[in-house]
Design a protein around this motif. Structure first.
Motif, PDB file in Angstrom:
ATOM      1  N   UNK A  36       0.812  -1.223   0.000  1.00 51.27           N
ATOM      2  CA  UNK A  36       0.000   0.000   0.000  1.00 51.27           C
ATOM      3  C   UNK A  36       0.843   1.271   0.000  1.00 51.27           C
ATOM      4  N   UNK A  37       2.126   1.138  -0.275  1.00 45.36           N
ATOM      5  CA  UNK A  37       3.068   2.227  -0.050  1.00 45.36           C
ATOM      6  C   UNK A  37       3.304   3.149  -1.251  1.00 45.36           C
TER       7      UNK A  37
ATOM      8  N   UNK B 159      11.536   4.081  16.678  1.00 41.94           N
ATOM      9  CA  UNK B 159      10.193   4.600  16.377  1.00 41.94           C
ATOM     10  C   UNK B 159       9.798   4.397  14.904  1.00 41.94           C
ATOM     11  N   UNK B 160       8.611   3.871  14.711  1.00 43.57           N
ATOM     12  CA  UNK B 160       8.140   3.590  13.348  1.00 43.57           C
ATOM     13  C   UNK B 160       8.056   4.858  12.514  1.00 43.57           C
ATOM     14  N   UNK B 161       7.652   5.955  13.133  1.00 47.18           N
ATOM     15  CA  UNK B 161       7.548   7.197  12.370  1.00 47.18           C
ATOM     16  C   UNK B 161       8.899   7.578  11.776  1.00 47.18           C
ATOM     17  N   UNK B 162       9.983   7.316  12.487  1.00 47.22           N
ATOM     18  CA  UNK B 162      11.331   7.628  11.975  1.00 47.22           C
ATOM     19  C   UNK B 162      11.677   6.737  10.783  1.00 47.22           C
ATOM     20  N   UNK B 163      11.274   5.480  10.849  1.00 41.74           N
ATOM     21  CA  UNK B 163      11.511   4.567   9.720  1.00 41.74           C
ATOM     22  C   UNK B 163      10.795   5.079   8.485  1.00 41.74           C
ATOM     23  N   UNK B 164       9.516   5.436   8.657  1.00 42.74           N
ATOM     24  CA  UNK B 164       8.740   5.886   7.497  1.00 42.74           C
ATOM     25  C   UNK B 164       9.170   7.271   7.022  1.00 42.74           C
TER      26      UNK B 164
ATOM     27  N   UNK C 197       1.804  13.276   5.099  1.00 43.59           N
ATOM     28  CA  UNK C 197       0.589  12.467   5.157  1.00 43.59           C
ATOM     29  C   UNK C 197       0.909  10.999   4.863  1.00 43.59           C
ATOM     30  N   UNK C 198       1.830  10.760   3.928  1.00 40.06           N
ATOM     31  CA  UNK C 198       2.243   9.382   3.633  1.00 40.06           C
ATOM     32  C   UNK C 198       2.865   8.751   4.881  1.00 40.06           C
ATOM     33  N   UNK C 199       3.722   9.515   5.565  1.00 33.74           N
ATOM     34  CA  UNK C 199       4.359   9.014   6.787  1.00 33.74           C
ATOM     35  C   UNK C 199       3.292   8.664   7.819  1.00 33.74           C
ATOM     36  N   UNK C 200       2.322   9.547   7.996  1.00 37.05           N
ATOM     37  CA  UNK C 200       1.240   9.282   8.958  1.00 37.05           C
ATOM     38  C   UNK C 200       0.451   8.049   8.551  1.00 37.05           C
ATOM     39  N   UNK C 201       0.112   7.943   7.278  1.00 33.83           N
ATOM     40  CA  UNK C 201      -0.672   6.789   6.813  1.00 33.83           C
ATOM     41  C   UNK C 201       0.075   5.474   7.017  1.00 33.83           C
TER      42      UNK C 201
END
Length: 160
Positions: free
Chosen positions: A31-32, A56-61, A73-77
Motif C-alpha cells: 500500500x506504499x 520509532x516507526x515514524x522515523x523509519x517511514x 501524510x504518507x508518513x502518517x498513513x
C-alpha cells in the motif's frame, strides 16, 4: 499455601514479534506506492532500522519518505497502518500454550508487556491465550513503558 507467580514477557517470548513485524512490513509495502521492484530494498531498510521494535516507526517511514519524496501524510498513513496491522499478524510460538497449561497447574501465571495499550491488547486477543493468565500487565498503560517498575508495582500489590 500461596502459589508462586511466574511472569512472562509477551513479545519474542510467548509470541513471535519478529516474524509478525516482517509480515507487517511486507503488508505495508503493498500500500506504499513504492515501485514493486524496490520492495526488497525498502523492506531491508525498514527491517534493519526496526531494532526489534525499539526504533520509532515514524522515523523509519520518514526515512523512506525522504528517499521517495513522499509527504508527511504518507508518513502518517504508513505509521497508522503499521499500528493497525502488526497485531493481526500475531504468531504464538509453537509450544507456548502447552507450556503455559502445564505451568498453570502448579503456579500462578502472569504476563507483562510494554507498548501501546490498544496494540498490546489486540495482540493478546489475536493470540487467544488470555484465559491462561492470572494477571496481565501492559506497562505503557501503568508506568509509561517501564516494565521493571510495572513488575515491581504488581509484585508489591500481590504481596501486600
Amino acid at each position: 499455601m500461596n502459589k508462586t507467580t511466574i511472569f512472562f514477557d509477551m513479545d519474542n517470548t510467548l509470541i513471535d514479534r519478529m516474524e509478525a513485524a516482517k509480515l507487517t512490513y511486507r503488508h505495508i509495502l503493498k500500500y506504499s506506492n513504492i515501485p514493486d521492484e524496490d520492495h526488497d530494498v525498502v523492506f531491508n531498510t525498514m527491517w534493519s532500522m526496526d531494532d526489534n521494535g525499539e526504533y520509532p516507526k515514524v522515523k523509519i517511514f520518514e526515512k523512506i519518505a525522504s528517499e521517495y519524496h513522499f509527504d508527511d501524510q504518507w508518513v502518517k498513513n504508513m505509521t497508522d497502518l503499521w499500528f493497525v496491522t502488526l497485531p493481526e499478524y500475531t504468531i504464538v510460538f509453537e509450544k507456548t500454550i502447552s507450556t503455559l497449561k502445564q505451568l498453570k497447574s502448579r503456579y500462578k501465571i502472569g504476563m507483562i508487556t510494554n507498548g501501546s495499550f490498544v496494540m498490546q491488547s489486540r495482540k493478546i486477543e489475536v493470540a487467544n491465550f488470555s484465559y491462561l493468565f492470572d494477571a496481565i500487565v501492559i506497562a505503557a498503560s501503568t508506568t509509561k513503558g517501564n516494565v521493571s517498575k510495572a513488575l515491581s508495582a504488581t509484585t508489591v500489590a500481590k504481596e501486600s
